[in-house]
Design an enzyme around this catalytic site. Sequence first.
Site, PDB file in Angstrom:
ATOM      1  N   SER A 152       0.841  -1.194   0.000  1.00 15.93           N
ATOM      2  CA  SER A 152       0.000   0.000   0.000  1.00 15.93           C
ATOM      3  C   SER A 152       0.878   1.246   0.000  1.00 15.93           C
ATOM      4  CB  SER A 152      -0.903   0.020   1.236  1.00 15.93           C
ATOM      5  OG  SER A 152      -1.623   1.236   1.311  1.00 15.93           O
ATOM      6  N   TYR A 163      -1.356  -0.017  10.385  1.00 16.44           N
ATOM      7  CA  TYR A 163      -1.482  -0.528   9.019  1.00 16.44           C
ATOM      8  C   TYR A 163      -0.297  -0.084   8.171  1.00 16.44           C
ATOM      9  CZ  TYR A 163      -3.378  -0.969   4.257  1.00 16.44           C
ATOM     10  OH  TYR A 163      -3.567  -1.261   2.935  1.00 16.44           O
TER      11      TYR A 163
END
Length: 268
Positions: A152, A163
Amino acid sequence: MGLEAGLLDGKNVLVTGAAQGIGREVAVLAARQGAELILADRSELVEDTAQAAAAAAGEHRRQLRCLTALADLETWEGAEDVAYRATSETGDIDVCINAVGGTIWAKPYDVYEPDRIEAEIRRSLFPTMWMCRAVLPGMKQRGTGTIVNVSSVATRGINRGPYSAAKGGVNALTASLAMESAEAGVRVVATAPGGTEAPPRRIPRGPGPESDQEKAWFGQVVDQTLDSSAFGRYGTLAEQAWPIVFLASDAASYITGSVLPVAGGDQG
């Protein structure tokens, strides 16, 4: 959008997180591109993906061989079982595409509860680590194979610290394993998606924003994602799947260790 047909002809392709989102889109596209599939997820909705992939293969008058596996890939036992079933029932794994992961909550790091920090890391780092560990020995022994990790660009983002750390770990793992595995003929690469438009999730990642403050924090994530894209929009599922399938194919045979941002100009 399209490239030369048959990019994955004759390859056994394992896709994790295949029940929905990018994983599902990749599975259907891989079927169109000639792959035989092993689809893993912890949800029975993976069977719907198998049906969609079979229909996609049928568009090219091809009967798809597809194995589905239910597993919790946050555990080593789950990943090991998927790899074992795949190799024993379909043959060698030529390509492993690791698409499990995703932000569960959105909030500044200093207010993140410790148990939720651990849950984010388990969701977005360990499935990739375990699957790489499960498939690498066979690939290195055969002297061929490709792993494509889905990371990501949120490694540079707000309100997603755990995350972001998990996906930074995926990037580091990709680079490290590429260096370790190149001599054995194995490639390890990754894409780094930005914000992606997708249908409503049939399997929620978490409870969603539970207060006005949490809704505001999530809104900040959306605003930052759009502001970071040169196009000022989210990408489509197809725009994420095509680079993954390309990197998985022999057309990318001289690419390893790279993390390709697929985020409308946001480099992460």
